[in-house]
Design a protein around this motif. Structure first.
Motif, PDB file in Angstrom:
ATOM      1  N   TYR A  32       0.821  -1.202   0.000  1.00 60.90           N
ATOM      2  CA  TYR A  32       0.000   0.000   0.000  1.00 60.90           C
ATOM      3  C   TYR A  32       0.863   1.263   0.000  1.00 60.90           C
ATOM      4  O   TYR A  32       1.849   1.346   0.730  1.00 60.90           O
ATOM      5  CB  TYR A  32      -0.897   0.040   1.234  1.00 60.90           C
ATOM      6  CG  TYR A  32      -2.023  -0.947   1.208  1.00 60.90           C
ATOM      7  CD1 TYR A  32      -1.834  -2.255   1.625  1.00 60.90           C
ATOM      8  CD2 TYR A  32      -3.286  -0.569   0.771  1.00 60.90           C
ATOM      9  CE1 TYR A  32      -2.875  -3.168   1.605  1.00 60.90           C
ATOM     10  CE2 TYR A  32      -4.337  -1.482   0.755  1.00 60.90           C
ATOM     11  CZ  TYR A  32      -4.114  -2.773   1.164  1.00 60.90           C
ATOM     12  OH  TYR A  32      -5.153  -3.666   1.138  1.00 60.90           O
ATOM     13  N   ARG A  53       4.620   2.647  -1.864  1.00 59.26           N
ATOM     14  CA  ARG A  53       5.050   1.326  -1.447  1.00 59.26           C
ATOM     15  C   ARG A  53       6.470   1.127  -1.960  1.00 59.26           C
ATOM     16  O   ARG A  53       6.929   1.824  -2.866  1.00 59.26           O
ATOM     17  CB  ARG A  53       4.118   0.253  -1.977  1.00 59.26           C
ATOM     18  CG  ARG A  53       4.126   0.082  -3.479  1.00 59.26           C
ATOM     19  CD  ARG A  53       3.075  -0.914  -3.892  1.00 59.26           C
ATOM     20  NE  ARG A  53       3.140  -1.220  -5.328  1.00 59.26           N
ATOM     21  CZ  ARG A  53       2.215  -1.891  -5.974  1.00 59.26           C
ATOM     22  NH1 ARG A  53       1.132  -2.333  -5.325  1.00 59.26           N
ATOM     23  NH2 ARG A  53       2.349  -2.143  -7.256  1.00 59.26           N
ATOM     24  N   ALA A 101      -4.518   4.479   3.520  1.00 61.12           N
ATOM     25  CA  ALA A 101      -3.793   3.466   2.751  1.00 61.12           C
ATOM     26  C   ALA A 101      -4.449   3.303   1.389  1.00 61.12           C
ATOM     27  O   ALA A 101      -5.677   3.234   1.282  1.00 61.12           O
ATOM     28  CB  ALA A 101      -3.796   2.132   3.487  1.00 61.12           C
ATOM     29  N   LEU A 103      -4.185   1.237  -2.519  1.00 69.15           N
ATOM     30  CA  LEU A 103      -3.613   0.157  -3.316  1.00 69.15           C
ATOM     31  C   LEU A 103      -3.049   0.722  -4.627  1.00 69.15           C
ATOM     32  O   LEU A 103      -3.584   0.512  -5.700  1.00 69.15           O
ATOM     33  CB  LEU A 103      -4.669  -0.897  -3.617  1.00 69.15           C
ATOM     34  CG  LEU A 103      -4.829  -1.990  -2.571  1.00 69.15           C
ATOM     35  CD1 LEU A 103      -6.016  -2.874  -2.891  1.00 69.15           C
ATOM     36  CD2 LEU A 103      -3.564  -2.834  -2.464  1.00 69.15           C
ATOM     37  N   TYR A 114      -7.339   6.849  -1.935  1.00 64.53           N
ATOM     38  CA  TYR A 114      -7.029   6.008  -0.773  1.00 64.53           C
ATOM     39  C   TYR A 114      -8.247   5.166  -0.409  1.00 64.53           C
ATOM     40  O   TYR A 114      -9.376   5.657  -0.415  1.00 64.53           O
ATOM     41  CB  TYR A 114      -6.572   6.866   0.399  1.00 64.53           C
ATOM     42  CG  TYR A 114      -5.220   7.487   0.135  1.00 64.53           C
ATOM     43  CD1 TYR A 114      -5.105   8.683  -0.564  1.00 64.53           C
ATOM     44  CD2 TYR A 114      -4.055   6.852   0.534  1.00 64.53           C
ATOM     45  CE1 TYR A 114      -3.868   9.237  -0.841  1.00 64.53           C
ATOM     46  CE2 TYR A 114      -2.811   7.404   0.276  1.00 64.53           C
ATOM     47  CZ  TYR A 114      -2.731   8.594  -0.418  1.00 64.53           C
ATOM     48  OH  TYR A 114      -1.492   9.132  -0.700  1.00 64.53           O
ATOM     49  N   ASP A 115      -7.983   3.915  -0.088  1.00 59.99           N
ATOM     50  CA  ASP A 115      -9.053   2.950   0.130  1.00 59.99           C
ATOM     51  C   ASP A 115      -9.449   2.802   1.598  1.00 59.99           C
ATOM     52  O   ASP A 115     -10.589   2.426   1.899  1.00 59.99           O
ATOM     53  CB  ASP A 115      -8.610   1.585  -0.416  1.00 59.99           C
ATOM     54  CG  ASP A 115      -8.169   1.660  -1.860  1.00 59.99           C
ATOM     55  OD1 ASP A 115      -6.948   1.535  -2.117  1.00 59.99           O
ATOM     56  OD2 ASP A 115      -9.028   1.852  -2.731  1.00 59.99           O
TER      57      ASP A 115
END
Length: 127
Positions: A32, A53, A101, A103, A114-115
């Protein structure tokens, strides 16, 4: 599913330092990109810093102009934690700080990318 828990907020005098932490659940934390956002009373949520990441041994970081040179974002994938070291704090840094965070490999200043989001931690900087 990722759960994020921020900690480290509090009351600090102007010019002081503080470090925020964001602990993530799950075993895929390293995949992430992570971001820090903040929201002051009566204002919209704004971007603070983000870190990509890992790509090999390289990570990329991005900062809002208002915090560049004062704040540092870092991550420890072994501890599933992202940090925000804040130095030379100003009263205008007062806000609720949120960890997020996403993906994606790169960094983003856009909350929509952001998820997952934490519940936030309050930072108050007194003058």
């Amino acid at each position: 599913q990722v759960q994020l828990v921020e900690s480290g907020g509090g009351l600090v005098q102007a010019g002081g330092s503080l470090r925020l932490s964001c602990a993530a659940s799950g075993r895929t934390f390293s995949g992430y990109a992570m971001g820090w956002f903040r929201q002051a009373p009566g204002k919209e949520r704004e971007f603070v810093a983000a870190i990509s990441r890992n790509t090999g041994n390289t990570v990329y970081a991005d900062y809002a102009n208002s915090v560049k040179g004062r704040f540092t974002i870092s991550r420890d994938n072994a501890k599933n934690t992202v940090y925000l070291q804040m130095n030379s704090l100003k009263p205008e840094d007062t806000a609720v700080y949120y960890c997020a965070a996403g993906l994606r490999a790169g960094v983003s200043r856009v909350p929509y990318n952001y998820d997952y989001w934490g519940q936030g931690t309050q930072l108050t900087v007194s003058s």
